[in-house]
Scaffold this motif. Sequence first.
Motif, mmCIF file in Angstrom:
data_model
loop_
_atom_site.group_PDB
_atom_site.id
_atom_site.type_symbol
_atom_site.label_atom_id
_atom_site.label_comp_id
_atom_site.label_asym_id
_atom_site.label_seq_id
_atom_site.Cartn_x
_atom_site.Cartn_y
_atom_site.Cartn_z
ATOM 1 N N ALA A 1 4.309 -9.256 2.205
ATOM 2 C CA ALA A 1 3.231 -9.495 1.252
ATOM 3 C C ALA A 1 1.909 -9.553 1.995
ATOM 4 O O ALA A 1 1.841 -10.034 3.116
ATOM 5 C CB ALA A 1 3.463 -10.802 0.512
ATOM 6 N N PRO A 2 0.839 -9.024 1.391
ATOM 7 C CA PRO A 2 -0.446 -8.995 2.090
ATOM 8 C C PRO A 2 -1.009 -10.388 2.250
ATOM 9 O O PRO A 2 -1.112 -11.127 1.280
ATOM 10 C CB PRO A 2 -1.336 -8.162 1.149
ATOM 11 C CG PRO A 2 -0.728 -8.345 -0.195
ATOM 12 C CD PRO A 2 0.738 -8.513 0.030
ATOM 13 N N PRO B 1 0.822 -1.214 0.000
ATOM 14 C CA PRO B 1 0.000 0.000 0.000
ATOM 15 C C PRO B 1 0.852 1.257 0.000
ATOM 16 O O PRO B 1 2.012 1.252 0.443
ATOM 17 C CB PRO B 1 -0.806 -0.120 1.302
ATOM 18 C CG PRO B 1 0.044 -0.988 2.186
ATOM 19 C CD PRO B 1 0.726 -1.960 1.270
ATOM 20 N N GLY B 2 0.278 2.330 -0.506
ATOM 21 C CA GLY B 2 0.971 3.614 -0.499
ATOM 22 C C GLY B 2 1.011 4.211 0.888
ATOM 23 O O GLY B 2 0.245 3.824 1.783
ATOM 24 N N THR C 1 8.182 3.174 2.967
ATOM 25 C CA THR C 1 9.077 2.620 3.982
ATOM 26 C C THR C 1 9.964 1.538 3.385
ATOM 27 O O THR C 1 11.174 1.493 3.629
ATOM 28 C CB THR C 1 8.256 2.034 5.147
ATOM 29 O OG1 THR C 1 7.463 3.070 5.736
ATOM 30 C CG2 THR C 1 9.159 1.427 6.202
ATOM 31 N N ILE C 2 9.367 0.669 2.589
ATOM 32 C CA ILE C 2 10.127 -0.409 1.954
ATOM 33 C C ILE C 2 11.200 0.161 1.036
ATOM 34 O O ILE C 2 12.369 -0.260 1.073
ATOM 35 C CB ILE C 2 9.176 -1.337 1.172
ATOM 36 C CG1 ILE C 2 8.292 -2.119 2.143
ATOM 37 C CG2 ILE C 2 9.963 -2.295 0.273
ATOM 38 C CD1 ILE C 2 7.136 -2.828 1.490
ATOM 39 N N GLU D 1 0.789 -5.646 9.879
ATOM 40 C CA GLU D 1 2.227 -5.837 10.003
ATOM 41 C C GLU D 1 2.952 -5.442 8.718
ATOM 42 O O GLU D 1 4.167 -5.283 8.721
ATOM 43 C CB GLU D 1 2.531 -7.300 10.334
ATOM 44 C CG GLU D 1 1.991 -7.754 11.679
ATOM 45 C CD GLU D 1 2.247 -9.232 11.912
ATOM 46 O OE1 GLU D 1 2.932 -9.859 11.064
ATOM 47 O OE2 GLU D 1 1.763 -9.768 12.914
ATOM 48 N N SER D 2 2.242 -5.330 7.633
ATOM 49 C CA SER D 2 2.872 -5.025 6.360
ATOM 50 C C SER D 2 3.143 -3.528 6.254
ATOM 51 O O SER D 2 2.230 -2.712 6.327
ATOM 52 C CB SER D 2 1.958 -5.464 5.207
ATOM 53 O OG SER D 2 2.551 -5.154 3.972
ATOM 54 N N PRO D 3 4.420 -3.112 6.078
ATOM 55 C CA PRO D 3 4.736 -1.682 5.979
ATOM 56 C C PRO D 3 4.309 -1.125 4.634
ATOM 57 O O PRO D 3 4.018 -1.865 3.695
ATOM 58 C CB PRO D 3 6.259 -1.663 6.121
ATOM 59 C CG PRO D 3 6.702 -2.996 5.637
ATOM 60 C CD PRO D 3 5.613 -3.962 6.006
#
Length: 733
Positions: A225-226, A156-157, A177-178, A171-173
């Motif tokens: 990954a989602p 996600p943005g 950030t990535i 938990e997914s950044p």
Amino acid sequence: MGVSELTASAVAQGPIPMGGGIGGGLPSQQSELQNRAGSSNSPFIRSAASGLVKWQLLDNETIERAKRENKLIFIHIGYNACHFCRLMSIESFTNPDCAAVLNEAFIPVIVDREQRPDIDTIYMNYVQAVSNVGGWPLNVFVTPLLEPVFGGTYWPGPGTSRRSTTEHEDESPDFLTILKKVRDIWRDQESRCRKEATEVVAQLREFAAEGTLGTRGITTQQPLAPPGWSTPTPSQAPTPREKDAPVSSELDLDQLEEAYTHIAGTFDPVYGGFGLAPKFLTPPKLAFLLQLGTFPSAVQDVVGEAECKHAAQMAVDTLRKIRDGALHDHVGRTGFARCSVTPDWSIPNFEKLVVDNALLLRLYLDAWVAAGGQTNSEFYNIVSELAEYLTSPPIALPNGGFATSEAADSHYRRGDREKREGAYYLWTRREFDSVLDAADRRISPVAAAHWDVQEDGNVDEDHDPNDDFINNNILRVVKKPEELAQQFNIPVESVEQYIQAAKRELKSRRERERVRPELDDKVVTGWNGLAISGLARAATALESANTELAEKCLTVARAAVGFILANLWDGTSKVLYRVWKEGRDTEGFADDYAYFILGLLDLFDATGDEDLLKFADTLQKTQISLFHDQAGAFFSTTSASSHSILRLKDGMDTSLPSTNAIAASNLFRLGSLLDDERYSALARGTVNAFEAEILQHPWLFPGLLAGVVSARLGCPESSSRAGISYKAVREKA
């Protein structure tokens, strides 16, 4: 700790300490990146031509630039119909901060997975190996040598407001950030990144050589990954086997019994299909279950007569659930969506791939023929619907050939500026009632009960993270006419008339006021081959039931063959091309040859036209010369395939039949038709190449199990219409 694990840990924990790293330094001054997406023929890639990200193509120019500037390449792989690809484009690639980091710190590359399935398969195998999650969009950071450092799916943005659809999704950044963390790791620990990326590729190559790629993981954790958006397990590469050997003494009909037992153990007795969500159509698995009872009696002796009947029942039950579920367009007769977000087939992902519908046509044909093959037999309506869908605009293109897909997202009404997922297919109860009440007030309550149309919509909040479905209904059959007749105290005939009237009125309103989802009208050779195959088989089956539709199927199938012969076949160099979109693009892969040969053979069976058999024979020789491994079976790519870091063999069925399963079937058929033992030997060698994997996991190879039957008991599907005269001509030549 590996690079992927290191990167994931850094993203989760915060900034990496500065200093002490092995850096590549600042790159020398280079000419500014320019967006090159507009020069591609792919509609998916072209859609990124005007964005903030300065997208490059996967070519030598890009690779050389990455080497000169010593930057990681960010590869974004997707396709035009995909909802989450569009979502990431909106949320992440139009974000100025994300675009700035991408353009400055990386070389951003966009790839159409339908144009380069080889690239997609390699990096999907990598992401699944390190995270056990896959799907599209597929995003991977690679070194200038194209070795993967880190990857994932939809990110996600920054600041995106999106409700979690799973317990751990928070938990997914976000993507920004990535980007920053991967940039910092490359700057501070480049040497280690390169070393471990090379080791990862070596491990993937080892898995491929063992035939375990797609079934083994690399021991890192990658919480990026989602959750919930996985794909069928990717292609499997085999251990090489002895060339042209008789079928292995180890491979026998016992493997069919093992496969049946395992598949039956994963069957969902309530909703049909296999496993949990997301739930895919899995045509190869369903075809295997339907076939078991039609194989020679020796198969039933081994598997068991009752078991073969149960196998067919599992497939038929699943086909009924898919027919009645939300993947099916109950109003417009525009085929089926690709998969379900829920186990009960109640929420589709809405994208429609023509290849999925072509494979479903073959399945429903088999089920309809088994049910009697008459116009009043079960599944006739679905067979005719799918045949009409594939032979009519916009899917059947004006000059021949079939389009690739229809997008998941669309405008709800003409003039709307924003697209929404599934908007073309959704109905509020208010609009539903207004449309039907204008025709007859008795219709709406019956039709609403039939399709589960509710006042507040029938999609729960947990499955609507972007609020696309608020107060909207996705049509699916929840009550049959007999139940409705009892509920409303009216004759069954009246219920059926009301439902048919509701379909007509809703279809008319939708076509008048809404915009059909965007069409990706590029022609993919292999997928056209599967559509030709389905229509050829439909023409034969419908010959007496619906002569007009049967002729239409043949006409459109022939036109597709003519289009490919004229536009995608280079008769001089004897090379087949994969994609046509305002010109041909990308030389064909092994699946293009295998699927198209299948279509030619099925159309030959339907027509007896020996020119089709001749063309199939020519293509088969070309496939052998370009892709065959002397150790057995076919590689997916040629030895000269560009920018492909692994050369794989595809033996395991996914949502599509495996290339080598179809190739083995084609070789058996051609060997029988032309009395050519070399073809038959190559077919047996192709099956043998996957011996170790089939013995260990036979349920992953239903297509090749049919090859085991052919090798042991003879080829059951050779045409008797012709072939002998072409054989004579071929021998004289």
